[in-house]
Design an enzyme around this catalytic site. Structure first.
Site, PDB file in Angstrom:
ATOM      1  N   GLY A  25      14.608   2.881  28.451  1.00 39.15           N
ATOM      2  CA  GLY A  25      15.467   3.470  29.497  1.00 39.15           C
ATOM      3  C   GLY A  25      16.156   4.748  29.055  1.00 39.15           C
ATOM      4  O   GLY A  25      16.679   5.494  29.881  1.00 39.15           O
ATOM      5  N   ARG A  27      14.669   7.330  27.697  1.00 43.33           N
ATOM      6  CA  ARG A  27      13.776   8.481  27.935  1.00 43.33           C
ATOM      7  C   ARG A  27      14.114   9.229  29.231  1.00 43.33           C
ATOM      8  O   ARG A  27      14.384  10.435  29.192  1.00 43.33           O
ATOM      9  CB  ARG A  27      12.315   8.026  27.964  1.00 43.33           C
ATOM     10  CG  ARG A  27      11.573   8.267  26.670  1.00 43.33           C
ATOM     11  CD  ARG A  27      10.126   7.875  26.825  1.00 43.33           C
ATOM     12  NE  ARG A  27       9.407   8.871  27.593  1.00 43.33           N
ATOM     13  CZ  ARG A  27       8.702   9.863  27.051  1.00 43.33           C
ATOM     14  NH1 ARG A  27       8.603   9.966  25.751  1.00 43.33           N
ATOM     15  NH2 ARG A  27       8.087  10.736  27.813  1.00 43.33           N
ATOM     16  N   PHE A  41       7.627   6.652  22.252  1.00 40.89           N
ATOM     17  CA  PHE A  41       7.369   5.353  22.888  1.00 40.89           C
ATOM     18  C   PHE A  41       7.981   4.221  22.067  1.00 40.89           C
ATOM     19  O   PHE A  41       8.340   4.410  20.898  1.00 40.89           O
ATOM     20  CB  PHE A  41       5.875   5.119  23.167  1.00 40.89           C
ATOM     21  CG  PHE A  41       4.981   5.070  21.962  1.00 40.89           C
ATOM     22  CD1 PHE A  41       4.622   3.855  21.390  1.00 40.89           C
ATOM     23  CD2 PHE A  41       4.463   6.234  21.405  1.00 40.89           C
ATOM     24  CE1 PHE A  41       3.780   3.801  20.287  1.00 40.89           C
ATOM     25  CE2 PHE A  41       3.612   6.190  20.304  1.00 40.89           C
ATOM     26  CZ  PHE A  41       3.274   4.967  19.744  1.00 40.89           C
ATOM     27  N   ARG A  45       7.585  -6.815  19.295  1.00 41.61           N
ATOM     28  CA  ARG A  45       6.819  -8.053  19.135  1.00 41.61           C
ATOM     29  C   ARG A  45       7.696  -9.138  18.518  1.00 41.61           C
ATOM     30  O   ARG A  45       8.683  -8.842  17.833  1.00 41.61           O
ATOM     31  CB  ARG A  45       5.572  -7.823  18.267  1.00 41.61           C
ATOM     32  CG  ARG A  45       5.900  -7.380  16.813  1.00 41.61           C
ATOM     33  CD  ARG A  45       5.797  -8.533  15.844  1.00 41.61           C
ATOM     34  NE  ARG A  45       6.184  -8.237  14.482  1.00 41.61           N
ATOM     35  CZ  ARG A  45       7.397  -8.425  13.975  1.00 41.61           C
ATOM     36  NH1 ARG A  45       8.372  -8.871  14.724  1.00 41.61           N
ATOM     37  NH2 ARG A  45       7.654  -8.173  12.703  1.00 41.61           N
ATOM     38  N   ASP A  72      13.378 -10.081  10.697  1.00 41.19           N
ATOM     39  CA  ASP A  72      12.446  -9.378  11.582  1.00 41.19           C
ATOM     40  C   ASP A  72      11.592 -10.306  12.438  1.00 41.19           C
ATOM     41  O   ASP A  72      10.462  -9.972  12.781  1.00 41.19           O
ATOM     42  CB  ASP A  72      11.568  -8.416  10.769  1.00 41.19           C
ATOM     43  CG  ASP A  72      10.613  -9.146   9.830  1.00 41.19           C
ATOM     44  OD1 ASP A  72      10.864 -10.347   9.544  1.00 41.19           O
ATOM     45  OD2 ASP A  72       9.624  -8.538   9.404  1.00 41.19           O
ATOM     46  N   SER A 114       4.299   2.154  -1.806  1.00 40.38           N
ATOM     47  CA  SER A 114       3.000   2.249  -1.108  1.00 40.38           C
ATOM     48  C   SER A 114       2.813   3.597  -0.412  1.00 40.38           C
ATOM     49  O   SER A 114       1.705   3.984  -0.084  1.00 40.38           O
ATOM     50  CB  SER A 114       2.907   1.144  -0.047  1.00 40.38           C
ATOM     51  OG  SER A 114       3.957   1.297   0.909  1.00 40.38           O
ATOM     52  N   GLU A 139      15.030  -6.535  13.913  1.00 39.97           N
ATOM     53  CA  GLU A 139      14.821  -5.334  13.085  1.00 39.97           C
ATOM     54  C   GLU A 139      14.238  -4.222  13.947  1.00 39.97           C
ATOM     55  O   GLU A 139      13.236  -4.430  14.628  1.00 39.97           O
ATOM     56  CB  GLU A 139      13.875  -5.633  11.916  1.00 39.97           C
ATOM     57  CG  GLU A 139      13.727  -4.426  10.986  1.00 39.97           C
ATOM     58  CD  GLU A 139      12.893  -4.721   9.740  1.00 39.97           C
ATOM     59  OE1 GLU A 139      13.479  -5.040   8.699  1.00 39.97           O
ATOM     60  OE2 GLU A 139      11.659  -4.633   9.834  1.00 39.97           O
TER      61      GLU A 139
HETATM   62  P1  0O2 Z   1       4.827  -7.060  10.091  1.00 44.80           P
HETATM   63  O1  0O2 Z   1       3.492  -7.641  10.399  1.00 44.80           O
HETATM   64  O2  0O2 Z   1       4.901  -5.584  10.360  1.00 44.80           O
HETATM   65  O3  0O2 Z   1       5.964  -7.809  10.672  1.00 44.80           O
HETATM   66  P2  0O2 Z   1       9.316  -7.117   2.722  1.00 44.80           P
HETATM   67  O4  0O2 Z   1       9.367  -7.870   1.431  1.00 44.80           O
HETATM   68  O5  0O2 Z   1       8.561  -5.801   2.607  1.00 44.80           O
HETATM   69  O6  0O2 Z   1       8.862  -7.946   3.894  1.00 44.80           O
HETATM   70  P3  0O2 Z   1      11.785  -5.610   2.684  1.00 44.80           P
HETATM   71  O7  0O2 Z   1      11.378  -4.939   1.411  1.00 44.80           O
HETATM   72  O8  0O2 Z   1      13.177  -6.136   2.777  1.00 44.80           O
HETATM   73  O9  0O2 Z   1      10.822  -6.805   3.081  1.00 44.80           O
HETATM   74  O10 0O2 Z   1      11.534  -4.539   3.782  1.00 44.80           O
HETATM   75  P4  0O2 Z   1      11.903  -4.605   5.313  1.00 44.80           P
HETATM   76  O11 0O2 Z   1      12.885  -3.537   5.586  1.00 44.80           O
HETATM   77  O12 0O2 Z   1      12.264  -5.986   5.757  1.00 44.80           O
HETATM   78  O13 0O2 Z   1      10.519  -4.243   5.924  1.00 44.80           O
HETATM   79  C1  0O2 Z   1       9.462  -5.117   6.066  1.00 44.80           C
HETATM   80  C2  0O2 Z   1       8.588  -4.581   7.184  1.00 44.80           C
HETATM   81  O14 0O2 Z   1       8.443  -3.154   7.020  1.00 44.80           O
HETATM   82  C3  0O2 Z   1       7.180  -5.121   7.130  1.00 44.80           C
HETATM   83  O15 0O2 Z   1       7.131  -6.302   7.864  1.00 44.80           O
HETATM   84  C4  0O2 Z   1       6.386  -3.988   7.781  1.00 44.80           C
HETATM   85  O16 0O2 Z   1       6.543  -3.986   9.179  1.00 44.80           O
HETATM   86  C5  0O2 Z   1       7.095  -2.768   7.234  1.00 44.80           C
HETATM   87  N1  0O2 Z   1       6.573  -2.353   5.931  1.00 44.80           N
HETATM   88  C6  0O2 Z   1       7.229  -2.369   4.765  1.00 44.80           C
HETATM   89  N2  0O2 Z   1       6.465  -1.884   3.767  1.00 44.80           N
HETATM   90  C7  0O2 Z   1       5.291  -1.554   4.329  1.00 44.80           C
HETATM   91  C8  0O2 Z   1       4.074  -0.986   3.808  1.00 44.80           C
HETATM   92  O17 0O2 Z   1       3.924  -0.690   2.619  1.00 44.80           O
HETATM   93  N3  0O2 Z   1       3.064  -0.784   4.710  1.00 44.80           N
HETATM   94  C9  0O2 Z   1       3.185  -1.081   6.030  1.00 44.80           C
HETATM   95  N4  0O2 Z   1       2.148  -0.842   6.837  1.00 44.80           N
HETATM   96  N5  0O2 Z   1       4.316  -1.626   6.548  1.00 44.80           N
HETATM   97  C10 0O2 Z   1       5.340  -1.854   5.707  1.00 44.80           C
HETATM   98  P5  0O2 Z   1       6.067  -7.416   7.514  1.00 44.80           P
HETATM   99  O18 0O2 Z   1       6.707  -8.733   7.730  1.00 44.80           O
HETATM  100  O19 0O2 Z   1       5.495  -7.175   6.149  1.00 44.80           O
HETATM  101  O20 0O2 Z   1       4.900  -7.195   8.499  1.00 44.80           O
END
Ligand code: 0O2
Length: 205
Positions: A25, A27, A41, A45, A72, A114, A139
């Protein structure tokens, strides 16, 4: 033990649905003000039960702590055109009264090893249920479309590799993330130059 996952996830489903409507909303409000919108956008989920269970094991979290420690389960993503837009959105979210920010993690400036970049905000959000108000954690990830392009593909490749890439692949993915960030910086520089030219033209009128 959570017996009925569908029921457990209901408030999270509601929060994601509400937050998507509220954030999308913004935008038309920027359009109305003739301002460039920082939001390209919004997606959202609810983490599937199997992924939640997998994360509980990986992070050594007991199921009794799930609501406090898993931030999250409800996830919102806001995609922007420019890096500066990310911080504009963060400022807007900080001023909102319908959510409380609990934590901010700036992986834009401090990229993950990463190569992952994104701005993460953990909020406490109240949902109104028939049984009363329930505050849940959600989150919000804010990132440019270039950051999202990289994260989406890396995530799907990661899935196929069960989370562990060979070292050379990790290095190439990190390089690709850096390239995506260079594109972001170049786009910002181009925007600044265009804005400056426009400003000079307008003051010359
Ligand atoms: P999904 O499927 O996206 O929900 P962590 O140990 O990484 O889970 P941390 O370090 O506290 O937790 O980080 P944070 O802030 O909770 O972020 C986690 C989420 O960030 C991940 O959720 C991803 O969505 C994203 N993320 C973090 N690092 C990477 C990465 O290296 N590559 C990608 N593509 N996404 C990343 P989930 O639960 O892993 O996955």
């Amino acid at each position: 033990m959570i017996e009925d996952w569908e029921n457990f996830l209901l408030p999270y489903e509601q929060a994601v649905a509400e937050l998507k409507v509220k954030l999308r909303g913004m935008r038309p409000q920027f359009d109305q003000e003739n301002q460039q919108t920082p939001i390209e956008f919004v997606t959202g989920r609810v983490k599937p039960a199997e992924s939640i269970q997998e994360k509980l094991i990986r992070r050594h979290i007991s199921e009794s702590r799930i609501e406090q420690d898993l931030q999250d389960i409800a996830g919102i993503r806001i995609m922007t055109q420019f890096v500066d837009d990310i911080y504009q959105i963060v400022d807007i979210l900080r001023k909102r009264t319908d959510m409380k920010i609990l934590e901010e993690r700036d992986y834009v400036i401090n990229a993950k090893p990463s190569g992952y970049r994104s701005y993460h905000i953990v909020i406490e959000y109240p949902v109104q249920l028939v049984t009363g108000e329930k505050k849940i954690l959600a989150e919000i990830q804010i990132r440019t479309m270039a950051m999202n392009f990289w994260a989406t593909i890396e995530h799907s490749l990661n899935y196929k590799h069960s989370g562990v890439f060979p070292a050379d692949v990790s290095a190439r993915l990190k390089q690709a993330a850096d390239t995506a960030y260079s594109i972001d910086q170049e786009m910002s520089a181009i925007r600044s130059e265009i804005n400056e030219v426009q400003l000079t033209d307008e003051t010359a009128k």
